[in-house]
Design a protein around this motif. Structure first.
Motif, short mmCIF file in Angstrom:
data_model
loop_
_atom_site.label_atom_id
_atom_site.label_comp_id
_atom_site.label_asym_id
_atom_site.label_seq_id
_atom_site.Cartn_x
_atom_site.Cartn_y
_atom_site.Cartn_z
N GLN A 167 10.59 -8.21 1.53
CA GLN A 167 10.07 -8.63 2.83
C GLN A 167 9.98 -7.46 3.82
O GLN A 167 9.32 -7.57 4.83
N LYS A 186 7.53 -3.43 9.69
CA LYS A 186 8.70 -4.15 10.22
C LYS A 186 9.84 -3.18 10.51
O LYS A 186 10.48 -3.26 11.57
N GLN A 212 15.40 -9.40 15.80
CA GLN A 212 15.00 -9.46 14.39
C GLN A 212 14.72 -10.90 13.96
O GLN A 212 13.70 -11.18 13.33
N LYS A 239 11.46 -12.32 15.66
CA LYS A 239 10.21 -11.69 15.24
C LYS A 239 10.01 -11.74 13.73
O LYS A 239 8.87 -11.82 13.26
N TYR A 240 11.10 -11.68 12.97
CA TYR A 240 11.02 -11.63 11.51
C TYR A 240 11.99 -12.64 10.88
O TYR A 240 12.96 -12.26 10.22
#
Length: 145
Positions: free
Chosen positions: A60, A65, A126, A129-130
């Motif tokens: 991922q 990122k 984090q 956003k992810y």
């Protein structure tokens, strides 16, 4: 370091530093340290901090990122010189080198409580956003044994 998973290229993120010459970086860090307001023999010239991710999130973790997370870290950690590099290993992680003195000449040291609060803010960023990096979430609120 070469990516062992997805053949991703080197990633370097910088703050308040120009160029990609490591010798120039050393010179900039030394010049910045010379602007320190308070001199003492046990001063910290550089800080080395690491952000690690779970190996379950390796697929991922894209360069974009990691770059975004590194930029957030350097922008929010202190107003100082900073360089970040990624290690593409079994567990991907970011290495940060941050000057021990900020651009204002004051120490970049923060208390354990403030550093814990900073890590929680980083993790909140984090997660918002992810969210797909769910294996890399750490419980910063639990007590150390």
């Amino acid at each position: 370091m070469q990516d062992q998973i997805g053949n991703r290229e080197t990633l370097i993120v910088k703050r308040n530093i120009r160029g990609y010459n490591a010798e120039r970086w050393v010179d900039l860090f030394q010049k910045n340290d010379a602007n320190r307001l308070f001199e003492h023999k046990n001063r910290t010239v550089l800080r080395h901090e690491i952000v690690a991710f779970s190996k379950e999130d390796n697929l991922q973790l894209t360069k974009g990122k990691l770059q975004d997370i590194a930029k957030w870290y350097l922008r929010n950690r202190s107003d100082s010189l900073g360089v970040c590099g990624v290690h593409w290993e079994e567990s991907i992680h970011l290495h940060f080198v941050i000057s021990g003195v900020g651009l204002d000449g004051k120490s970049t040291r923060i208390s354990r409580k403030d550093f814990k609060d900073f890590k929680i803010r980083l993790q909140n960023y984090q997660q918002s956003k992810y969210p797909e990096l769910s294996n890399s979430v750490v419980n910063h609120l639990k007590k150390k044994k």
